[in-house]
Scaffold this motif. Structure first.
Motif, mmCIF file in Angstrom:
data_model
loop_
_atom_site.group_PDB
_atom_site.id
_atom_site.type_symbol
_atom_site.label_atom_id
_atom_site.label_comp_id
_atom_site.label_asym_id
_atom_site.label_seq_id
_atom_site.Cartn_x
_atom_site.Cartn_y
_atom_site.Cartn_z
ATOM 1 N N THR A 192 0.879 -1.155 0.000
ATOM 2 C CA THR A 192 0.000 0.000 0.000
ATOM 3 C C THR A 192 0.917 1.205 0.000
ATOM 4 O O THR A 192 1.842 1.288 0.804
ATOM 5 N N SER A 204 -3.411 0.900 -3.313
ATOM 6 C CA SER A 204 -3.267 -0.448 -2.777
ATOM 7 C C SER A 204 -3.129 -1.412 -3.944
ATOM 8 O O SER A 204 -4.016 -1.477 -4.808
ATOM 9 N N GLU A 205 -2.014 -2.147 -3.982
ATOM 10 C CA GLU A 205 -1.840 -3.128 -5.057
ATOM 11 C C GLU A 205 -2.955 -4.175 -4.997
ATOM 12 O O GLU A 205 -3.438 -4.625 -6.039
ATOM 13 N N LYS A 206 -3.382 -4.547 -3.820
ATOM 14 C CA LYS A 206 -4.442 -5.552 -3.663
ATOM 15 C C LYS A 206 -5.748 -5.076 -4.289
ATOM 16 O O LYS A 206 -6.399 -5.806 -5.019
ATOM 17 N N ASP A 207 -6.118 -3.825 -4.009
ATOM 18 C CA ASP A 207 -7.398 -3.295 -4.487
ATOM 19 C C ASP A 207 -7.316 -2.683 -5.874
ATOM 20 O O ASP A 207 -8.330 -2.549 -6.559
ATOM 21 N N GLY A 208 -6.102 -2.281 -6.287
ATOM 22 C CA GLY A 208 -5.959 -1.577 -7.551
ATOM 23 C C GLY A 208 -6.679 -0.234 -7.500
ATOM 24 O O GLY A 208 -6.990 0.283 -6.430
ATOM 25 N N PRO A 210 -7.520 -4.783 -9.738
ATOM 26 C CA PRO A 210 -7.030 -5.313 -8.463
ATOM 27 C C PRO A 210 -5.867 -6.269 -8.720
ATOM 28 O O PRO A 210 -5.894 -7.053 -9.674
#
Length: 61
Positions: A10, A21-25, A33
């Protein structure tokens, strides 16, 4: 450790405080995401303040 096992980062723009956030894109910005920061095109700019990625100062937290 493979990339899929690596934790997502993040990051925050130090100019305006926008969070990535790389997870959420950032789907509204065309970043799916799971999109890693390193995989974002160099021409990308911060959606809040317009800072270019090459000049983008990010912090990991």
């Amino acid at each position: 450790m493979t990339e899929t096992e690596t934790e997502f980062k993040t990051l925050m723009c130090l100019v305006c405080g926008w969070i990535y956030s790389e997870k959420d894109g950032a789907p509204s910005e065309g970043l799916a995401p799971g999109t890693r920061w390193d995989d974002i095109p160099d021409a990308w700019t911060c959606p809040e303040c317009g800072v270019k990625k090459e000049d983008f100062t990010m912090v990991e937290f």
